[in-house]
Design a protein around this motif. Structure first.
Motif, PDB file in Angstrom:
ATOM      1  N   LEU A  50       0.832  -1.199   0.000  1.00 44.04           N
ATOM      2  CA  LEU A  50       0.000   0.000   0.000  1.00 44.04           C
ATOM      3  C   LEU A  50       0.872   1.257   0.000  1.00 44.04           C
ATOM      4  N   LYS A  70       0.059   2.881 -10.827  1.00 42.28           N
ATOM      5  CA  LYS A  70      -0.829   1.917 -11.465  1.00 42.28           C
ATOM      6  C   LYS A  70      -0.278   1.435 -12.809  1.00 42.28           C
ATOM      7  N   GLU A  77      -1.606  -1.181  -4.009  1.00 44.54           N
ATOM      8  CA  GLU A  77      -2.794  -0.360  -3.764  1.00 44.54           C
ATOM      9  C   GLU A  77      -2.381   1.052  -3.342  1.00 44.54           C
ATOM     10  N   MET A  79      -3.846   4.661  -1.445  1.00 45.82           N
ATOM     11  CA  MET A  79      -4.866   5.343  -0.658  1.00 45.82           C
ATOM     12  C   MET A  79      -4.533   6.829  -0.626  1.00 45.82           C
ATOM     13  N   MET A  94     -10.246   7.787  -7.012  1.00 44.52           N
ATOM     14  CA  MET A  94     -10.714   6.416  -6.867  1.00 44.52           C
ATOM     15  C   MET A  94     -11.197   5.871  -8.205  1.00 44.52           C
ATOM     16  N   TYR A  99      -7.516   2.883  -4.099  1.00 45.46           N
ATOM     17  CA  TYR A  99      -8.317   1.961  -3.287  1.00 45.46           C
ATOM     18  C   TYR A  99      -9.346   2.725  -2.467  1.00 45.46           C
ATOM     19  N   SER A 100      -8.918   3.832  -1.837  1.00 48.71           N
ATOM     20  CA  SER A 100      -9.800   4.576  -0.949  1.00 48.71           C
ATOM     21  C   SER A 100      -9.179   5.945  -0.665  1.00 48.71           C
ATOM     22  N   GLU A 114      -9.859   1.648   7.320  1.00 46.87           N
ATOM     23  CA  GLU A 114      -9.682   1.455   5.873  1.00 46.87           C
ATOM     24  C   GLU A 114      -8.550   0.467   5.586  1.00 46.87           C
ATOM     25  N   LEU A 118      -8.573  -3.301   3.769  1.00 48.58           N
ATOM     26  CA  LEU A 118      -7.626  -3.688   2.724  1.00 48.58           C
ATOM     27  C   LEU A 118      -6.884  -4.965   3.112  1.00 48.58           C
TER      28      LEU A 118
END
Length: 452
Positions: A50, A70, A77, A79, A94, A99-100, A114, A118
């Protein structure tokens, strides 16, 4: 759940430090940096589950960093941290794959919740991947061109259709657990639990707890009730590997359980009914173990309704190229080390080596070769020296290096075949000549896959 590897990106160092304290307290491994460029540099050298990044940063903002992550590291991931006035931007992020998002400076519990979500998602994803990999591994291990191995598989599939106890014999490393899983997958219990336990070198008291479970307070250190493997295998398959290593007293308890399908947890008087299919395996010669008083004859007969012998890898030369290809691909994926070229001498060695450690040794040698590869090239210098010393010069040298156990088995098989032929497959007469009972002769015929 295991902690996550987290990278925090924020141009405010003090905020990064606070985040690290919060995340480390929850069991995560946390790295920090103060710019998008530094984050990409760290990502090129390390793997993170993350990235938590501020949305508003100079030079490269959170959206740009998200785009780069990405593109380059799709499994990582992201955030977003956002101030109150930029929530709309975070929602847009998002849509781009974040992810969030969490509100920067808000209640830390929001962030913790959160991350826990995950964690649960990644844990489930890992379990699914492991299950798929395990199924794929079993499929590859069973893909064979060897007549002997295919004959063994045919017997295993027929055995799977019944609910009889199966004993799997074979040298160390031949893949006895793979065959046990194959039997389970082809049985009427395939949608139930497959419970396995390696009985090798487990102390008797620990082994009893592992198999039968225990109640809280039943012995020192028993702080909670424990469900044993037998109870957990109810309606499914129980696979006991290295069955030849369990003590005589435990053999007696297991014999009673197999006969009655009932158990008692340690420290309990409550009788529990269990319904499981038993598959066992060993690399020991149980005939010798029984002769020397280390294995109960009645227990042997109970677990060996069907006996399956797995041929060693040196007798499956046709399958070695396929296994080499599979283990190279698997090792490259696991270690993230692509291989572009393999020295021809390495391939020659791998295809002709006699593998006393069987499939397990082949796997370990290839993992070593991938680890020691440089710039995508596998060189012969990476081969283990013990393997180079024991490389056979020709097929005759392989025969010379057979162990006493294998020579004894082959001699015994040939002698039984000869006696049966001489007496026109008369079981009573053959057993009398061999000095064993008809039941023992029948077991030998099953063990060696002889035709009566």
């Amino acid at each position: 759940m295991r902690g996550l590897r987290i990278l925090v990106v924020d141009d405010e160092q003090d905020y990064c430090n606070v985040m690290k304290v919060i995340l480390n307290a929850k069991g995560h491994q946390t790295a920090l940096c103060t710019s998008g460029a530094d984050a990409l540099s760290l990502l090129s050298k390390n793997t993170y589950d993350l990235v938590i990044t501020d949305l508003i940063m100079p030079e490269m903002d959170g959206n740009q960093l998200l785009h780069e992550i990405k593109n380059r590291y799709p499994d990582t991931e992201v955030m977003m941290m956002t101030a109150y006035g930029t929530i709309e931007n975070a929602v847009g992020a998002m849509r781009e794959g974040a992810y969030s998002y969490v509100t920067k400076g808000g209640n830390p519990e929001e962030l913790v919740r959160e991350i826990e979500k995950l964690q649960s998602m990644l844990e489930l994803k890992r379990e699914n991947e492991l299950l798929k990999e395990k199924v794929a591994h079993v499929d590859v291990m069973l893909d064979s061109k060897s007549p002997g191995f295919l004959e063994m598989l045919s017997i295993a599939k027929k055995a799977a259709a019944s609910d009889t106890n199966v004993l799997i014999l074979g040298e160390s490393g031949v893949g006895k657990e793979v065959i046990a899983q194959y039997i389970h997958r082809n049985s009427l219990r395939k949608n139930k639990q497959f419970m396995d336990l390696n009985c090798h070198a487990i102390a008797e008291t620990v082994l009893e707890s592992e198999l039968f479970g225990h109640e809280k307070g039943s012995f020192t250190g028993a702080l909670h009730r424990r469900i044993g493997r037998i109870e957990a295998a109810d309606q499914g398959t129980l696979f006991l590997d290295e069955i030849g290593d369990i003590p005589l007293t435990m053999q007696a308890k297991l014999l009673k359980t197999i006969e009655n399908k009932k158990i008692y947890r340690m420290g309990s008087n409550e009788e529990l009914e269990v319904d499981f299919r038993l598959v066992t395996a060993t690399n020991k010669n149980l005939e010798i173990e029984m002769e020397e008083g280390r294995f109960r004859e009645d227990f042997f007969y109970r677990i060996s309704t069907i006996v399956i012998n797995i041929p060693p890898l040196r007798k499956r030369q046709e399958d070695i190229p396929l296994l080499i290809d599979y283990f190279f691909k698997r090792s490259q994926n696991e270690m993230k080390k692509p291989i572009h070229r393999i020295d021809p001498d390495v391939m020659d060695f791998l295809k002709n080596y006699h593998y006393p450690g069987n499939v397990r040794e082949l796997k370990n040698i290839i993992e070593r070769l991938v680890v020691l590869s440089e710039d995508g090239v596998v060189q012969k210098e990476a081969l283990p020296t013990f393997s180079q010393r024991s490389k056979p010069e020709n097929q005759a040298s392989i025969q010379d290096e057979r162990g006493l156990k294998e020579i004894r088995r082959e001699t015994e098989k040939n002698h039984i075949e000869s006696v049966l032929r001489r007496h026109n497959n008369n079981m009573t007469k053959a057993a009398e000549v061999l000095g064993i009972t008809r039941r023992q002769l029948f077991n030998k015929i099953s063990e060696y896959n002889l035709e009566k």
